[in-house]
Design a protein around this motif. Structure first.
Motif, PDB file in Angstrom:
ATOM      1  N   LYS A   1      -9.492  -8.889  -1.884  1.00 11.76           N
ATOM      2  CA  LYS A   1     -10.127  -7.664  -1.383  1.00 11.76           C
ATOM      3  C   LYS A   1      -9.087  -6.653  -0.939  1.00 11.76           C
ATOM      4  O   LYS A   1      -9.235  -5.463  -1.166  1.00 11.76           O
ATOM      5  CB  LYS A   1     -11.074  -8.001  -0.234  1.00 11.76           C
ATOM      6  N   GLY A   2      -8.005  -7.123  -0.326  1.00 10.69           N
ATOM      7  CA  GLY A   2      -6.961  -6.206   0.116  1.00 10.69           C
ATOM      8  C   GLY A   2      -6.294  -5.508  -1.053  1.00 10.69           C
ATOM      9  O   GLY A   2      -6.053  -4.306  -1.022  1.00 10.69           O
ATOM     10  N   SER A   3      -5.987  -6.248  -2.114  1.00  9.63           N
ATOM     11  CA  SER A   3      -5.321  -5.659  -3.275  1.00  9.63           C
ATOM     12  C   SER A   3      -6.219  -4.671  -3.998  1.00  9.63           C
ATOM     13  O   SER A   3      -5.772  -3.617  -4.435  1.00  9.63           O
ATOM     14  CB  SER A   3      -4.871  -6.753  -4.240  1.00  9.63           C
ATOM     15  N   VAL A   4      -7.487  -4.999  -4.124  1.00 13.00           N
ATOM     16  CA  VAL A   4      -8.417  -4.082  -4.783  1.00 13.00           C
ATOM     17  C   VAL A   4      -8.553  -2.805  -3.960  1.00 13.00           C
ATOM     18  O   VAL A   4      -8.518  -1.697  -4.487  1.00 13.00           O
ATOM     19  CB  VAL A   4      -9.794  -4.758  -5.000  1.00 13.00           C
ATOM     20  N   ARG A   5      -8.641  -2.932  -2.635  1.00 20.83           N
ATOM     21  CA  ARG A   5      -8.757  -1.769  -1.755  1.00 20.83           C
ATOM     22  C   ARG A   5      -7.512  -0.892  -1.873  1.00 20.83           C
ATOM     23  O   ARG A   5      -7.602   0.320  -2.002  1.00 20.83           O
ATOM     24  CB  ARG A   5      -8.954  -2.236  -0.310  1.00 20.83           C
TER      25      ARG A   5
ATOM     26  N   GLY B   1       0.824  -1.205   0.000  1.00 18.35           N
ATOM     27  CA  GLY B   1       0.000   0.000   0.000  1.00 18.35           C
ATOM     28  C   GLY B   1       0.855   1.250   0.000  1.00 18.35           C
ATOM     29  O   GLY B   1       0.591   2.202  -0.746  1.00 18.35           O
ATOM     30  N   ASN B   2       1.909   1.249   0.821  1.00 14.47           N
ATOM     31  CA  ASN B   2       2.832   2.390   0.844  1.00 14.47           C
ATOM     32  C   ASN B   2       3.538   2.557  -0.496  1.00 14.47           C
ATOM     33  O   ASN B   2       3.716   3.672  -0.984  1.00 14.47           O
ATOM     34  CB  ASN B   2       3.852   2.229   1.967  1.00 14.47           C
ATOM     35  N   ALA B   3       3.934   1.449  -1.098  1.00 15.26           N
ATOM     36  CA  ALA B   3       4.582   1.500  -2.410  1.00 15.26           C
ATOM     37  C   ALA B   3       3.625   2.038  -3.466  1.00 15.26           C
ATOM     38  O   ALA B   3       4.011   2.826  -4.330  1.00 15.26           O
ATOM     39  CB  ALA B   3       5.085   0.113  -2.815  1.00 15.26           C
ATOM     40  N   ALA B   4       2.356   1.636  -3.392  1.00 12.15           N
ATOM     41  CA  ALA B   4       1.360   2.107  -4.363  1.00 12.15           C
ATOM     42  C   ALA B   4       1.113   3.605  -4.209  1.00 12.15           C
ATOM     43  O   ALA B   4       0.966   4.315  -5.207  1.00 12.15           O
ATOM     44  CB  ALA B   4       0.055   1.322  -4.202  1.00 12.15           C
ATOM     45  N   ILE B   5       1.087   4.094  -2.975  1.00  7.94           N
ATOM     46  CA  ILE B   5       0.904   5.536  -2.752  1.00  7.94           C
ATOM     47  C   ILE B   5       2.109   6.296  -3.291  1.00  7.94           C
ATOM     48  O   ILE B   5       1.966   7.315  -3.971  1.00  7.94           O
ATOM     49  CB  ILE B   5       0.662   5.823  -1.264  1.00  7.94           C
ATOM     50  N   TRP B   6       3.322   5.807  -3.016  1.00  8.90           N
ATOM     51  CA  TRP B   6       4.524   6.453  -3.547  1.00  8.90           C
ATOM     52  C   TRP B   6       4.485   6.466  -5.079  1.00  8.90           C
ATOM     53  O   TRP B   6       4.751   7.487  -5.704  1.00  8.90           O
ATOM     54  CB  TRP B   6       5.781   5.725  -3.060  1.00  8.90           C
ATOM     55  N   ALA B   7       4.162   5.323  -5.664  1.00  2.82           N
ATOM     56  CA  ALA B   7       4.114   5.222  -7.129  1.00  2.82           C
ATOM     57  C   ALA B   7       3.064   6.156  -7.711  1.00  2.82           C
ATOM     58  O   ALA B   7       3.277   6.778  -8.752  1.00  2.82           O
ATOM     59  CB  ALA B   7       3.826   3.770  -7.542  1.00  2.82           C
TER      60      ALA B   7
ATOM     61  N   SER C   1      -5.379  -0.726  -4.350  1.00  2.30           N
ATOM     62  CA  SER C   1      -5.338  -0.123  -5.688  1.00  2.30           C
ATOM     63  C   SER C   1      -6.225   1.108  -5.754  1.00  2.30           C
ATOM     64  O   SER C   1      -5.819   2.166  -6.236  1.00  2.30           O
ATOM     65  CB  SER C   1      -5.814  -1.120  -6.747  1.00  2.30           C
ATOM     66  N   ARG C   2      -7.450   0.969  -5.288  1.00  7.19           N
ATOM     67  CA  ARG C   2      -8.384   2.107  -5.325  1.00  7.19           C
ATOM     68  C   ARG C   2      -7.869   3.266  -4.491  1.00  7.19           C
ATOM     69  O   ARG C   2      -7.954   4.420  -4.889  1.00  7.19           O
ATOM     70  CB  ARG C   2      -9.753   1.668  -4.838  1.00  7.19           C
ATOM     71  N   ALA C   3      -7.321   2.976  -3.316  1.00  8.43           N
ATOM     72  CA  ALA C   3      -6.813   4.036  -2.447  1.00  8.43           C
ATOM     73  C   ALA C   3      -5.629   4.753  -3.091  1.00  8.43           C
ATOM     74  O   ALA C   3      -5.551   5.988  -3.064  1.00  8.43           O
ATOM     75  CB  ALA C   3      -6.410   3.454  -1.098  1.00  8.43           C
TER      76      ALA C   3
END
Length: 74
Positions: A58-62, A20-26, A64-66
């Protein structure tokens, strides 16, 4: 441009806090650079049917959306 050479920001997600942190950074990097964001998730389809199993974590979809909402608000 040849296929596969388009610049983008890519990160893997698995529903974990680190992902999740990596996705926010990206997401932030993609927004700053004006590049597409690609979130990658891989799963294995089980050979036997498992009750309640779904190919969409569900965790990955959540996550991704965030991340997309964080860097690319509507």
């Amino acid at each position: 441009m040849p296929v596969g050479t388009e610049r983008s920001i890519v990160t893997g997600i698995d529903g974990s806090r680190s992902a999740g942190n990596a996705a926010i950074w990206a997401s932030d990097e993609a927004a700053k650079r004006g590049l597409p964001l690609r979130l990658v998730h891989v799963f294995t389809i089980p050979v036997v049917k498992m009750p309640g199993w779904s190919p969409r974590s569900k965790g990955s979809v959540r996550v991704s959306r965030a991340a997309v909402g964080h860097g690319f608000p509507r």
